[in-house]
Motif scaffolding. Structure first.
Motif, PDB file in Angstrom:
ATOM      1  N   GLY A   1      74.427 -28.055 -26.411  1.00  0.00           N
ATOM      2  CA  GLY A   1      73.472 -26.827 -26.414  1.00  0.00           C
ATOM      3  C   GLY A   1      72.830 -26.436 -25.293  1.00  0.00           C
ATOM      4  O   GLY A   1      72.259 -25.370 -25.217  1.00  0.00           O
ATOM      5  N   PHE A   2      73.099 -26.876 -24.094  1.00  0.00           N
ATOM      6  CA  PHE A   2      72.634 -26.603 -22.605  1.00  0.00           C
ATOM      7  C   PHE A   2      73.938 -26.600 -21.682  1.00  0.00           C
ATOM      8  O   PHE A   2      74.457 -27.648 -21.477  1.00  0.00           O
ATOM      9  CB  PHE A   2      71.588 -27.313 -22.477  1.00  0.00           C
ATOM     10  N   ALA A   3      74.034 -25.542 -20.742  1.00  0.00           N
ATOM     11  CA  ALA A   3      74.772 -25.588 -19.587  1.00  0.00           C
ATOM     12  C   ALA A   3      74.107 -25.994 -18.475  1.00  0.00           C
ATOM     13  O   ALA A   3      73.560 -25.139 -17.803  1.00  0.00           O
ATOM     14  CB  ALA A   3      75.608 -24.360 -19.646  1.00  0.00           C
ATOM     15  N   GLY A   4      74.348 -27.476 -18.331  1.00  0.00           N
ATOM     16  CA  GLY A   4      73.488 -27.839 -16.751  1.00  0.00           C
ATOM     17  C   GLY A   4      74.652 -27.720 -15.558  1.00  0.00           C
ATOM     18  O   GLY A   4      75.942 -27.784 -15.932  1.00  0.00           O
ATOM     19  N   VAL A   5      74.113 -27.936 -14.442  1.00  0.00           N
ATOM     20  CA  VAL A   5      75.135 -27.968 -13.184  1.00  0.00           C
ATOM     21  C   VAL A   5      75.999 -28.890 -13.493  1.00  0.00           C
ATOM     22  O   VAL A   5      77.338 -29.005 -13.151  1.00  0.00           O
ATOM     23  CB  VAL A   5      73.925 -28.034 -12.090  1.00  0.00           C
TER      24      VAL A   5
ATOM     25  N   ALA B   1      79.208 -16.077 -19.582  1.00  0.00           N
ATOM     26  CA  ALA B   1      80.232 -16.338 -20.616  1.00  0.00           C
ATOM     27  C   ALA B   1      80.714 -17.780 -20.514  1.00  0.00           C
ATOM     28  O   ALA B   1      80.823 -18.484 -21.542  1.00  0.00           O
ATOM     29  CB  ALA B   1      81.210 -15.349 -20.630  1.00  0.00           C
ATOM     30  N   LEU B   2      80.711 -18.439 -19.346  1.00  0.00           N
ATOM     31  CA  LEU B   2      81.134 -19.741 -19.156  1.00  0.00           C
ATOM     32  C   LEU B   2      80.008 -20.517 -19.710  1.00  0.00           C
ATOM     33  O   LEU B   2      80.190 -21.762 -20.283  1.00  0.00           O
ATOM     34  CB  LEU B   2      81.290 -19.752 -17.527  1.00  0.00           C
ATOM     35  N   ALA B   3      78.553 -20.151 -19.368  1.00  0.00           N
ATOM     36  CA  ALA B   3      77.502 -21.037 -19.876  1.00  0.00           C
ATOM     37  C   ALA B   3      77.662 -21.146 -21.168  1.00  0.00           C
ATOM     38  O   ALA B   3      77.303 -22.247 -21.745  1.00  0.00           O
ATOM     39  CB  ALA B   3      76.170 -20.385 -18.965  1.00  0.00           C
TER      40      ALA B   3
ATOM     41  N   THR C   1      69.541 -29.622 -14.050  1.00  0.00           N
ATOM     42  CA  THR C   1      69.231 -28.251 -14.085  1.00  0.00           C
ATOM     43  C   THR C   1      70.089 -27.326 -14.700  1.00  0.00           C
ATOM     44  O   THR C   1      71.326 -27.507 -14.802  1.00  0.00           O
ATOM     45  CB  THR C   1      68.592 -27.674 -12.889  1.00  0.00           C
ATOM     46  N   SER C   2      69.737 -26.029 -15.003  1.00  0.00           N
ATOM     47  CA  SER C   2      70.377 -25.027 -15.344  1.00  0.00           C
ATOM     48  C   SER C   2      71.646 -24.489 -14.463  1.00  0.00           C
ATOM     49  O   SER C   2      71.402 -24.174 -13.194  1.00  0.00           O
ATOM     50  CB  SER C   2      69.711 -23.491 -15.754  1.00  0.00           C
ATOM     51  N   MET C   3      72.824 -24.329 -14.996  1.00  0.00           N
ATOM     52  CA  MET C   3      73.948 -23.808 -14.124  1.00  0.00           C
ATOM     53  C   MET C   3      73.433 -22.437 -13.793  1.00  0.00           C
ATOM     54  O   MET C   3      73.104 -21.637 -14.475  1.00  0.00           O
ATOM     55  CB  MET C   3      75.331 -23.762 -15.088  1.00  0.00           C
ATOM     56  N   PRO C   4      73.804 -22.034 -12.506  1.00  0.00           N
ATOM     57  CA  PRO C   4      73.379 -20.773 -12.060  1.00  0.00           C
ATOM     58  C   PRO C   4      74.288 -19.555 -12.645  1.00  0.00           C
ATOM     59  O   PRO C   4      75.433 -19.802 -12.929  1.00  0.00           O
ATOM     60  CB  PRO C   4      73.922 -20.830 -10.607  1.00  0.00           C
TER      61      PRO C   4
ATOM     62  N   GLY D   1      79.132 -22.983  -4.896  1.00  0.00           N
ATOM     63  CA  GLY D   1      78.557 -22.142  -3.861  1.00  0.00           C
ATOM     64  C   GLY D   1      77.073 -21.561  -4.388  1.00  0.00           C
ATOM     65  O   GLY D   1      76.087 -21.721  -3.357  1.00  0.00           O
ATOM     66  N   ALA D   2      77.315 -21.091  -5.380  1.00  0.00           N
ATOM     67  CA  ALA D   2      75.699 -20.545  -6.158  1.00  0.00           C
ATOM     68  C   ALA D   2      74.831 -21.713  -6.123  1.00  0.00           C
ATOM     69  O   ALA D   2      73.570 -21.507  -6.166  1.00  0.00           O
ATOM     70  CB  ALA D   2      75.899 -19.916  -7.667  1.00  0.00           C
ATOM     71  N   THR D   3      75.261 -22.956  -6.596  1.00  0.00           N
ATOM     72  CA  THR D   3      74.521 -24.188  -6.622  1.00  0.00           C
ATOM     73  C   THR D   3      73.913 -24.527  -5.232  1.00  0.00           C
ATOM     74  O   THR D   3      72.774 -24.577  -5.294  1.00  0.00           O
ATOM     75  CB  THR D   3      75.218 -25.217  -7.304  1.00  0.00           C
TER      76      THR D   3
END
Length: 320
Positions: A185-189, A171-173, A160-163, A243-245
């Motif tokens: 092309g997608f920043a996942g957890v 910027a990290l994503a 799933t998407s990185m929070p 932690g956000a995840t």
């Protein structure tokens, strides 16, 4: 029932024998996946070395999705099904679990000395729990105790998407979207929290500082232990995303029985989770801050928990 068990990670496979729910400690062997083209030759070698021609049961925990009794490894080009287990072990009773399902089945059977608290709290007995794997890949699964037995549904939520909480997270994503050999092309957890995810986070931090570096997770960990500022900042950002995840997962599953972190990345970063604010990041959900303080977090330091879970699942009548 004598059973053969296998815990198949992205890098290594552990195999053991069990008598009912009890794993035989002296039977555990580890194999490098790179030396084999599938699980069957590993089981064949293990059976030959153990002097066995057949066992009654077989259960494997696979780091990948399991559907209709077939496991496809996420970070390894192996496919595992019931026919393979029957053929390799002679077992009539076989089961294939996702690795997080096996870890969930192990909860409650892990000795207290293998549980390291990283966020204090009081677990509610018999309540739902959550197991989160941080290693070559990332995944999580809820664990529900019901009057009819334990239920650990499969999941692939590591993809799933990185929070994203603030501009730096965004910027990290965006950096992860196009960085490295695994960019898609997608920043996942998983792209932020797996072993290679830690490498992505470190690359972002060093690029942000104007001195980009490409280091392995082992090299970053060594630098972190030596007090390197860039490694420390990468670990701080990693813990923030973790932690956000965990906060998102806690709100989704309400694990009043606790959250259990497993895997090499969880264990490697345990000494820094408190210093770098894991609890603050977990609880950073606005008006739900106080609500989220109810969920304790432990790191599981038992290398063989998945094998224990496989044994428990078979002994409780699990098949499939």
């Amino acid at each position: 029932m004598t059973a053969i068990l296998a815990d198949i990670g992205g890098t290594n496979t552990r195999v053991a024998l069990a008598d009912g729910r009890q794993v035989r400690p002296d039977s555990i062997a580890k194999y490098s996946n790179a030396e084999f083209d599938g699980l069957e030759p590993i089981l064949a070698r293990y059976m030959a070395e153990a002097g066995l021609t057949a066992v009654e049961g077989a259960c494997v925990a696979a780091a990948g999705p399991v559907m209709n009794g077939v496991a496809e490894m996420t970070n390894l080009r192996w496919v595992i099904d019931r026919a393979l287990l029957n053929r390799a072990t002679g077992a009539s009773k076989v089961a294939i679990l996702n690795d997080l399902q096996a870890q969930g089945q192990a909860l409650g059977h892990i000795a207290p000395e293998f549980l390291r608290p990283v966020v204090e709290g009081k677990a509610v007995p018999n309540a739902s729990m959550l197991v989160v794997g941080l290693g070559t890949g990332v995944n999580a699964a809820p664990v529900h105790n019901t009057p009819w037995g334990r239920v650990v549904p499969p999941s692939e939520c590591g993809h799933t998407s990185m929070p994203v909480r603030d501009a730096r997270d965004l910027a990290l994503a965006q950096f992860i979207n196009g960085y490295g050999d695994h960019a898609h092309g997608f920043a996942g957890v998983e792209d932020a929290l797996a072993g290679r995810g830690f490498e992505h986070v470190h690359a972002f931090v060093t690029a942000e500082a104007g001195a980009p570096q490409a280091r392995s997770s082992a090299e970053i960990m060594a630098a972190l232990s030596a007090g390197d500022p860039m490694a420390r900042e990468a670990a701080r950002l990693y813990v923030h995303i973790l932690g956000a995840t965990l906060g998102d997962l806690a709100l989704t599953h309400l694990p009043y029985g606790g959250i259990f972190l497993i895997g090499g990345m969880a264990r490697a970063l345990t000494p820094w989770m408190g210093e770098f604010g894991l609890k603050a990041a977990l609880c950073d959900k606005g008006r739900f801050h106080d609500f989220l303080t109810a969920f304790p977090v432990w790191v599981v330091e038992d290398d063989f928990a998945a094998l224990t879970g496989c044994a428990s699942y078979l002994a409780n009548g699990g098949i499939g």
